[in-house]
Design a protein around this motif. Structure first.
Motif, short mmCIF file in Angstrom:
data_model
loop_
_atom_site.label_atom_id
_atom_site.label_comp_id
_atom_site.label_asym_id
_atom_site.label_seq_id
_atom_site.Cartn_x
_atom_site.Cartn_y
_atom_site.Cartn_z
N UNK A 19 0.83 -1.21 0.00
CA UNK A 19 0.00 0.00 0.00
C UNK A 19 0.87 1.26 0.00
N UNK A 20 1.88 1.28 0.83
CA UNK A 20 2.77 2.45 0.90
C UNK A 20 3.49 2.63 -0.44
N UNK A 21 3.96 1.53 -1.02
CA UNK A 21 4.64 1.62 -2.31
C UNK A 21 3.71 2.15 -3.39
N UNK A 26 1.85 6.65 -6.84
CA UNK A 26 0.79 7.59 -7.23
C UNK A 26 1.21 9.03 -7.00
N UNK A 27 1.87 9.28 -5.87
CA UNK A 27 2.33 10.64 -5.59
C UNK A 27 3.40 11.08 -6.58
N UNK A 28 4.28 10.17 -6.98
CA UNK A 28 5.32 10.52 -7.97
C UNK A 28 4.67 10.92 -9.29
N UNK A 32 4.95 14.57 -11.03
CA UNK A 32 5.37 14.72 -12.43
C UNK A 32 4.38 15.54 -13.25
N UNK A 33 3.10 15.26 -13.06
CA UNK A 33 2.07 16.01 -13.79
C UNK A 33 2.05 17.48 -13.37
N UNK A 78 6.23 8.93 3.70
CA UNK A 78 5.94 7.57 3.24
C UNK A 78 7.22 6.74 3.14
N UNK A 79 8.30 7.36 2.72
CA UNK A 79 9.58 6.65 2.61
C UNK A 79 10.05 6.22 4.00
N UNK A 80 9.87 7.08 4.99
CA UNK A 80 10.22 6.72 6.37
C UNK A 80 9.37 5.55 6.84
N UNK A 81 8.06 5.63 6.58
CA UNK A 81 7.16 4.55 6.98
C UNK A 81 7.55 3.24 6.31
#
Length: 108
Positions: A19-21, A26-28, A32-33, A78-81
């Motif tokens: 889920x985090x990945x 999605x955020x990336x 980008x958009x 999210x990366x920390x999580x």
């Protein structure tokens, strides 16, 4: 700790990691958009400097910039999580291996 608890914890961690990945991905895409839109707005401002149009586009730029900053902060969190969940998963996998080997030791 019973093996069933450990294996259910491992399954839960794997789902949480997935889920985090997915959220990171999605955020990336959103970042980008937004960056592409910012670039386009900057080009538009340089091309046609009509005051009303420029004001509107500058407002959009600020909004998009703020969105990119928010998403970047979310990515950091999210990366920390993800790091914490991966560490916990490795720990649980090690426990699981240990629990599977314990019955073999008792038989000897």
């Amino acid at each position: 700790m019973p093996i069933s608890f450990t294996s259910s914890r491992i399954s839960l961690l794997k789902r949480e990691i997935a889920d985090i990945q997915q959220r990171i991905g999605n955020d990336k895409i959103k970042i980008g958009k937004a960056l592409a839109k910012i670039k386009q707005l900057q080009k538009d401002i340089k091309r046609g400097p009509l005051s009303a149009d420029v004001s509107s586009k500058e407002s959009q730029l600020k909004k998009l910039d703020s969105e990119v900053n928010r998403l970047t902060d979310a990515q950091t969190e999210l990366t920390k999580q993800l790091s914490v969940k991966n560490a916990e998963l490795r720990q649980q996998l090690a426990k699981s291996q240990e629990q599977k080997q314990q019955p073999n030791k008792q038989e000897q």
